[in-house]
Scaffold this active site. Structure first.
Site, mmCIF file in Angstrom:
data_model
loop_
_atom_site.group_PDB
_atom_site.id
_atom_site.type_symbol
_atom_site.label_atom_id
_atom_site.label_comp_id
_atom_site.label_asym_id
_atom_site.label_seq_id
_atom_site.Cartn_x
_atom_site.Cartn_y
_atom_site.Cartn_z
ATOM 1 N N GLU A 191 0.869 -1.182 0.000
ATOM 2 C CA GLU A 191 0.000 0.000 0.000
ATOM 3 C C GLU A 191 0.901 1.225 0.000
ATOM 4 O OE1 GLU A 191 -3.205 -0.108 -0.653
ATOM 5 O OE2 GLU A 191 -2.704 -2.216 -0.924
ATOM 6 N N CYS B 260 -1.591 9.285 3.897
ATOM 7 C CA CYS B 260 -1.651 8.912 2.489
ATOM 8 C C CYS B 260 -2.963 9.407 1.885
ATOM 9 C CB CYS B 260 -1.547 7.402 2.350
ATOM 10 S SG CYS B 260 -2.740 6.549 3.363
HETATM 11 P P1 NAP Z 1 8.900 4.737 3.354
HETATM 12 O O1 NAP Z 1 10.045 5.650 3.378
HETATM 13 O O2 NAP Z 1 8.580 4.054 2.077
HETATM 14 O O3 NAP Z 1 9.157 3.662 4.510
HETATM 15 C C1 NAP Z 1 8.197 2.681 4.830
HETATM 16 C C2 NAP Z 1 8.886 1.525 5.493
HETATM 17 O O4 NAP Z 1 9.732 0.885 4.540
HETATM 18 C C3 NAP Z 1 9.789 1.911 6.657
HETATM 19 O O5 NAP Z 1 9.676 0.945 7.660
HETATM 20 C C4 NAP Z 1 11.161 1.880 6.018
HETATM 21 O O6 NAP Z 1 12.200 1.660 6.941
HETATM 22 C C5 NAP Z 1 11.014 0.692 5.110
HETATM 23 N N1 NAP Z 1 11.991 0.591 4.040
HETATM 24 C C6 NAP Z 1 12.691 1.568 3.435
HETATM 25 N N2 NAP Z 1 13.480 1.046 2.461
HETATM 26 C C7 NAP Z 1 13.256 -0.291 2.456
HETATM 27 C C8 NAP Z 1 13.758 -1.385 1.701
HETATM 28 N N3 NAP Z 1 14.642 -1.189 0.724
HETATM 29 N N4 NAP Z 1 13.323 -2.629 1.980
HETATM 30 C C9 NAP Z 1 12.420 -2.838 2.962
HETATM 31 N N5 NAP Z 1 11.924 -1.847 3.719
HETATM 32 C C10 NAP Z 1 12.321 -0.597 3.470
HETATM 33 O O7 NAP Z 1 7.551 5.467 3.803
HETATM 34 P P2 NAP Z 1 7.302 6.357 5.097
HETATM 35 O O8 NAP Z 1 8.012 7.651 4.914
HETATM 36 O O9 NAP Z 1 7.543 5.574 6.313
HETATM 37 O O10 NAP Z 1 5.721 6.577 5.033
HETATM 38 C C11 NAP Z 1 5.123 7.547 4.221
HETATM 39 C C12 NAP Z 1 4.603 6.948 2.935
HETATM 40 O O11 NAP Z 1 3.687 5.908 3.241
HETATM 41 C C13 NAP Z 1 3.823 7.942 2.094
HETATM 42 O O12 NAP Z 1 4.159 7.766 0.744
HETATM 43 C C14 NAP Z 1 2.373 7.549 2.334
HETATM 44 O O13 NAP Z 1 1.484 7.917 1.313
HETATM 45 C C15 NAP Z 1 2.495 6.072 2.466
HETATM 46 N N6 NAP Z 1 1.366 5.486 3.187
HETATM 47 C C16 NAP Z 1 0.452 4.762 2.456
HETATM 48 C C17 NAP Z 1 -0.659 4.228 3.086
HETATM 49 C C18 NAP Z 1 -1.677 3.438 2.318
HETATM 50 O O14 NAP Z 1 -2.503 2.770 2.933
HETATM 51 N N7 NAP Z 1 -1.660 3.489 0.992
HETATM 52 C C19 NAP Z 1 -0.839 4.419 4.464
HETATM 53 C C20 NAP Z 1 0.123 5.154 5.169
HETATM 54 C C21 NAP Z 1 1.231 5.681 4.513
HETATM 55 P P3 NAP Z 1 13.142 2.859 7.425
HETATM 56 O O15 NAP Z 1 12.291 3.751 8.225
HETATM 57 O O16 NAP Z 1 14.186 2.169 8.203
HETATM 58 O O17 NAP Z 1 13.656 3.515 6.154
#
Ligand code: NAP
Length: 517
Positions: free
Chosen positions: A286, A320
């Protein structure tokens, strides 16, 4: 007897007893800040000596906790422990597995304000937003527990003479859960509980911004008596430990919520079969959004302006589902913009240990810098109608003014790219058809809303506004478990519909058994 699912009620912090309870919870959690926390693998605590530090984004000098980081070695150990635990956990009766979730819900309900206080301080939600996050986490436990019981009942099949036929849902195996920081409790709890109640065992790699909340939940599951190895806590940088676990041949599925960039990377890595891998990995991803509220010429303008401001600036626009584009019919454009500007300028920005704050800090220094850069881009792409920069004098916290940028072109960067901060682009539409075209003109398709009194337009929006969660005459944030199953189209993800009746099937596989007599 198990009662029917009902959403957890929200707390009214205007009531003195609730306000006092929340203040006490903030003091209580603060008194424990600054400690070191281990990994939790196979029921054992493991400290690696290599720590990452979680701080309060409203006051970065305040250390929430220090967390051991998993390296590849601990990640592999966690996979082994989870694999061992799976051999027994998959055989535990679905009712029994569900009871762990009901127990967790009861503990979270009893410690609600404490969990919300952690959310306020570790990621900067105001009290109401933090309370909503905790309530949603409780809802996920109650809802998925009941769903597992429902799905464990005999599934209907067509009768066939001379045979006994059966379809049942069995778990997948060991999964990796990767949540974001923006619903640090709810989304993590949702993905973890869906996985384990379905009979899988998991490793949770929390967001590096919110390990304290993740750790607290893992300890709650331990308190529930969850067998060792069923849930393993392995914090560490996504780019190293995350990549390793996604690519590992023993990982059976990945439940991810986060940005488009990371989601696509996970999807690609997971798609490549590794030597010794026995399955096609399942990926539930997601991802981001660029969500619009469309205001038609005959809409209730006050209600539309209220909805736009609430959805654009709730939790500093870091949802999001946040409204990052208001697309307004030219006949009512000036009036709606005026009202949005007035309401935006009344919002109070400040630290989240206080009750009456509308907006707290943004999540981190990197988020702060990226959002301010987008505001500068926005100044070239439109006219600043409200806000437009940082809030000064704030303890070094990452506070940004709620910012409205008017007269933005539909193809401008701030109209197309996910900013994930308190920045609203306001776009003028020539007419209704043009407004709907603009609403559909991004690569995303998560949420959207329309304010209109025109029945024909409302029906057209139902059909043609291409988003996973569409709201009519209400704001585009605030999905409730069981009420608004949640998930997006296109680059917003795999449309998993979290909090809906199809969700658990993503964590299971159907087994069909036929015996001839
Ligand atoms: P993110 O930077 O993509 O990180 C999400 C998770 O992925 C974190 O736990 C991060 O760990 C981990 N991660 C990063 N690189 C990775 C890799 N190469 N392999 C595996 N895991 C990895 O997103 P965020 O900044 O936490 O959250 C914001 C984003 O989430 C926004 O784009 C928002 O729209 C989206 N979101 C979507 C929904 C939905 O339901 N569609 C709901 C909520 C949020 P680290 O923190 O250690 O980097």
């Amino acid at each position: 007897m198990l009662t029917e699912f009902r959403n957890e009620p929200f707390t009214d912090f205007h009531k003195k007893e609730n306000e006092d309870a929340m203040k006490a919870a903030i003091e209580k959690v603060r008194a424990c800040f600054g400690k070191s926390y281990p990994l939790l693998i196979g029921g054992k605590e493991i400290s690696t000596g290599d720590e990452m530090i979680s701080t309060n984004p409203g006051n970065p000098k305040e250390v929430i906790g220090k967390f051991s980081k998993a390296s590849v070695k601990e990640a592999d150990l966690a996979l082994e422990e989870a694999s061992k635990a799976f051999a027994k956990w998959r055989l535990v009766a679905p009712h029994e597995r569900a009871r762990f979730l009901f127990k967790a819900a009861a503990i979270m309900r009893a410690r609600k304000h404490e969990l919300s206080a952690l959310i306020c301080l570790e990621i900067g939600k105001n009290w109401a937003e933090a309370d909503g996050d905790t309530a949603e986490a409780i809802d996920f436990c109650e809802f998925y527990g009941r769903e597992m019981i429902r799905l464990s009942q005999p599934q209907p099949l067509t009768a066939y003479s001379g045979e006994e036929n059966e379809l049942s849902y069995i778990p997948l195996g060991v999964g990796l859960v990767v949540p974001p920081w923006n619903f640090p409790l709810a989304i993590l709890v949702g993905m973890v509980t869906a996985s384990i109640v379905s009979g899988n065992t998991v490793l949770v790699k929390p967001s590096s911004e919110t390990p304290m909340i993740a750790y607290t939940f893992c300890k709650i599951m331990e308190e529930c008596g969850l067998p060792p190895g069923v849930l393993n806590f392995v914090p560490g940088p996504g780019s190293s430990v995350g990549d390793h676990l996604v690519g590992h041949p023993k990982t059976r599925f990945i439940a991810f919520t986060g940005s488009k960039e990371v989601g696509l990377r996970i999807n690609e890595l997971a798609a490549k079969a590794q030597p010794g891998q026995l399955w096609i990995k399942r990926v539930v991803a997601e991802m981001g959004g660029k969500d619009s509220i469309v205001v038609d010429k005959d809409a209730d303008l006050e209600s539309a302006a209220d909805g736009i401001v609430a959805a654009a600036f709730g939790f500093q626009g870091q949802k999001c589902s946040a409204c990052s584009r208001a697309i307004i019919h030219q006949d009512v454009y000036d009036e709606v913009l005026k009202r949005v500007k007035e309401k935006t300028e009344k919002l109070k920005v400040g630290p989240c240990d206080q009750r009456d704050v509308n907006m707290g800090p943004v999540a981190s220094k990197s988020a702060y810098e990226s959002i301010l850069e987008y505001i500068e881009v926005g100044k070239k792409e439109g006219k600043v109608a409200a806000g437009g920069g940082p809030v000064e004098g704030n303890n070094g916290g990452f506070f940004i003014m709620p910012t409205v940028i008017a007269d933005v072109d539909p193809m401008a960067r701030i109209s197309q790219e996910e900013i994930f901060g308190p920045v609203l682009a306001v776009i003028k539409a020539k007419d209704w058809t043009n407004a709907l075209d603009i609403a559909n003109n991004t690569e995303f398709g998560l949420t959207g809303a329309v304010y209109s009194k025109n029945r024909e337009h409302i029906e057209q929006a139902r059909r043609d506004f291409h988003v996973g969660n569409l709201y009519l005459n209400r704001k585009c944030t605030g999905a409730l478990v069981g009420v608004h199953p949640f998930g997006g189209f296109n680059m917003s993800g795999t449309d998993s519909k979290a909090g809906g009746k199809d969700y658990l099937l993503l964590f299971m596989q159907g087994k069909s058994v036929s015996e001839k007599f």
